[in-house]
Motif scaffolding. Structure first.
Motif, PDB file in Angstrom:
ATOM      1  N   ILE A 288       0.842  -1.200   0.000  1.00  0.00           N
ATOM      2  CA  ILE A 288       0.000   0.000   0.000  1.00  0.00           C
ATOM      3  C   ILE A 288       0.877   1.251   0.000  1.00  0.00           C
ATOM      4  N   TYR A 289       1.926   1.227   0.813  1.00  0.00           N
ATOM      5  CA  TYR A 289       2.827   2.380   0.906  1.00  0.00           C
ATOM      6  C   TYR A 289       3.420   2.724  -0.465  1.00  0.00           C
ATOM      7  N   SER A 290       3.859   1.726  -1.201  1.00  0.00           N
ATOM      8  CA  SER A 290       4.474   1.989  -2.506  1.00  0.00           C
ATOM      9  C   SER A 290       3.464   2.582  -3.497  1.00  0.00           C
ATOM     10  N   GLU A 291       2.205   2.167  -3.414  1.00  0.00           N
ATOM     11  CA  GLU A 291       1.168   2.752  -4.272  1.00  0.00           C
ATOM     12  C   GLU A 291       0.968   4.231  -3.944  1.00  0.00           C
ATOM     13  N   LYS A 292       0.939   4.547  -2.662  1.00  0.00           N
ATOM     14  CA  LYS A 292       0.708   5.926  -2.228  1.00  0.00           C
ATOM     15  C   LYS A 292       1.931   6.808  -2.507  1.00  0.00           C
ATOM     16  N   ILE A 293       3.120   6.227  -2.449  1.00  0.00           N
ATOM     17  CA  ILE A 293       4.344   6.965  -2.807  1.00  0.00           C
ATOM     18  C   ILE A 293       4.299   7.305  -4.298  1.00  0.00           C
ATOM     19  N   SER A 294       3.934   6.317  -5.117  1.00  0.00           N
ATOM     20  CA  SER A 294       3.875   6.516  -6.573  1.00  0.00           C
ATOM     21  C   SER A 294       2.882   7.603  -6.963  1.00  0.00           C
ATOM     22  N   SER A 295       1.784   7.702  -6.219  1.00  0.00           N
ATOM     23  CA  SER A 295       0.761   8.709  -6.532  1.00  0.00           C
ATOM     24  C   SER A 295       1.084  10.067  -5.909  1.00  0.00           C
TER      25      SER A 295
END
Length: 98
Positions: free
Chosen positions: A19-26
């Protein structure tokens, strides 16, 4: 006698980091921190490196671990299942109530 530190298991960290990596990417999140204590483990999510945590995921010591999600000192979710706590982040466009 020293108490053993509470830690997130590898599969728990993997779920959080997914989840963290998705939110970092966005661009929603910028940084994180992890803390291990004798009675809890803490994963903090920050919108910037210098800001207070926006979200805190806590794993408490119990026979069965209890996971909770906090934001601005307010409990958002609590469960024996990390997945049930993390499902909060699947909501579109999270907004915080101050």
């Amino acid at each position: 006698k020293k108490r053993k530190l509470i830690r997130f298991e590898k599969f728990e960290i993997n779920k959080i980091m997914e989840i963290y990596s998705e939110k970092i990417s966005s661009g929603e999140w910028k940084d994180y921190s992890i803390c291990f204590r004798s009675n809890y483990a803490l994963f903090c999510i920050h919108k910037s490196s210098f800001a207070e945590p926006t979200f805190e995921i806590i794993k408490n010591r119990n026979n069965n671990p209890i996971f909770s999600l906090w934001s601005n000192s307010k409990l958002i979710r609590k469960s024996e299942s990390l997945s049930k706590v993390l499902i909060y982040f699947q909501k579109p466009k999270l907004t915080l109530i101050n």
